[in-house]
Design a protein around this motif. Structure first.
Motif, PDB file in Angstrom:
ATOM      1  N   ILE A   1      -0.989   1.238  -9.953  1.00  0.00           N
ATOM      2  CA  ILE A   1      -0.028   0.288  -9.380  1.00  0.00           C
ATOM      3  C   ILE A   1       0.042   0.441  -7.871  1.00  0.00           C
ATOM      4  O   ILE A   1       0.060  -0.538  -7.118  1.00  0.00           O
ATOM      5  N   ASP A   2       0.045   1.688  -7.401  1.00  0.00           N
ATOM      6  CA  ASP A   2       0.093   1.935  -5.966  1.00  0.00           C
ATOM      7  C   ASP A   2      -1.148   1.383  -5.272  1.00  0.00           C
ATOM      8  O   ASP A   2      -1.055   0.696  -4.243  1.00  0.00           O
ATOM      9  N   ALA A   3      -2.329   1.656  -5.834  1.00  0.00           N
ATOM     10  CA  ALA A   3      -3.577   1.194  -5.230  1.00  0.00           C
ATOM     11  C   ALA A   3      -3.653  -0.328  -5.213  1.00  0.00           C
ATOM     12  O   ALA A   3      -4.029  -0.938  -4.205  1.00  0.00           O
ATOM     13  N   LEU A   4      -3.285  -0.954  -6.304  1.00  0.00           N
ATOM     14  CA  LEU A   4      -3.367  -2.413  -6.390  1.00  0.00           C
ATOM     15  C   LEU A   4      -2.306  -3.073  -5.526  1.00  0.00           C
ATOM     16  O   LEU A   4      -2.546  -4.134  -4.931  1.00  0.00           O
ATOM     17  N   GLY A   5      -1.130  -2.476  -5.452  1.00  0.00           N
ATOM     18  CA  GLY A   5      -0.087  -3.023  -4.586  1.00  0.00           C
ATOM     19  C   GLY A   5      -0.513  -2.995  -3.129  1.00  0.00           C
ATOM     20  O   GLY A   5      -0.309  -3.968  -2.382  1.00  0.00           O
ATOM     21  N   ARG A   6      -1.117  -1.888  -2.697  1.00  0.00           N
ATOM     22  CA  ARG A   6      -1.585  -1.783  -1.316  1.00  0.00           C
ATOM     23  C   ARG A   6      -2.737  -2.747  -1.040  1.00  0.00           C
ATOM     24  O   ARG A   6      -2.951  -3.138   0.114  1.00  0.00           O
TER      25      ARG A   6
END
Length: 307
Positions: free
Chosen positions: A34-39
């Motif tokens: 989620i963090d990687a895709l959000g960024r």
């Protein structure tokens, strides 16, 4: 054309921290994804993260969420594959290219490079054709999908109106590979796919067809799609329709008038700013009962007419 491996294990070793390159539990992998895709600017990173994890582990989104709550562990190998998939999605490769599938109404279609990925808004457009086909009284209604791409609309019509006969044509060799795969897996005796030009399609059906539908390329050449998934990965042949975006629409109108009997229905998907121009085009071509319809977000999305 060979089918791309939905998740390339050979890239697994290159997965970074952002994509979870080591073993762990589902909750940790989900949070990292989620963090990687959000960024990376993915609009709904939690949805895509859960779908990617579920694809690798053979789980539904709900099952991924449940395993995240219970702290279920993931093997090193599966964690690496998940990391690779997340890395690809963070690069804005379409989710459907990574999983190899795209949902469309009640169908699960095979998709990948070379074919336009069917969109949720097209499901509503297809409904107009399905309703018109189902309303035909007596006998075997005939439907035609001009430029079928993955086969999404044609197969939805054939499966949801099983007493109808649906014919589909596609002129892209790359897209035809995917359409063939979907017709073989999902189509029945009432679904027929051919390769060829839209303008000369199905001469044996002249004046016999009840419904013609098309989702043609309609983006003007000067317009650049905002989403990288569209701009970088969808085939240009499925996107661009000439200077004003209406080159193929003219051909669809001409071909549909040849195929439809009097009173037959035409359904065309188009861009939100093209309703008036397409209505004017259809008036000029002699169509009747022309109406433009909005999608669920209130944007002009389809125009219908009667022969």
């Amino acid at each position: 054309m060979t089918e791309q491996n939905p998740v390339d294990n050979r890239r697994a070793s290159s997965a970074t921290d952002a994509g979870a390159s080591a073993s762990g539990d589902v909750a940790l992998l989900r949070a990292r994804a989620i963090d990687a895709l959000g960024r990376a600017g993915i609009e709904n990173p939690d949805v895509d993260a859960e779908l990617l994890i579920g694809h690798v582990l053979g789980l539904s989104r709900g099952q991924v969420q449940a395993k995240a709550i219970t702290g279920s562990l993931v093997s090193i190998a599966d964690a690496a594959v998940i990391g690779s998939a997340v890395e690809r999605r963070a690069g804005r490769e379409p989710l459907q290219h990574i999983t190899g599938t795209a949902p469309f109404r009640a169908l699960e279609l095979s998709v990948g490079p070379g074919v336009f990925v069917p969109r949720p808004e097209t499901e509503t457009v297809a409904q107009y054709a399905i309703d018109a086909l189902a309303a035909v009284g007596g006998g075997t209604p005939i439907g035609v999908d001009l430029g079928t791409g993955s086969g999404a609309i044609a197969l939805a019509m054939a499966t949801e109106v099983p007493h109808a006969m649906v014919h589909a044509v596609e002129n892209s060799a790359d897209a035809f590979v995917w359409a063939t795969r979907n017709f073989e897996r999902l189509g029945g005796d009432n679904a027929r796919l051919v390769f060829g030009d839209l303008a000369g399609a199905f001469p044996e059906l002249d004046a016999l067809v009840d419904v013609v539908i098309s989702n043609p390329p309609y983006i003007p050449l000067g317009a650049i799609p905002r989403d990288p998934e569209v701009r970088l990965f969808d085939p240009e042949q499925a996107l661009y329709g000439g200077a004003d975006g209406l080159d193929v629409v003219h051909s669809v109108s001409t071909t549909a008038r040849r195929l439809l009997h009097e009173g037959g229905a035409l359904v065309i998907e188009h861009g939100e700013l093209q309703g008036a121009a397409i209505s004017a085009l259809l008036v000029s071509d002699g169509w009747n009962a022309i109406a433009t319809h909005r999608d669920l977000l209130g944007r002009d999305r389809a125009t219908t007419a009667l022969r």
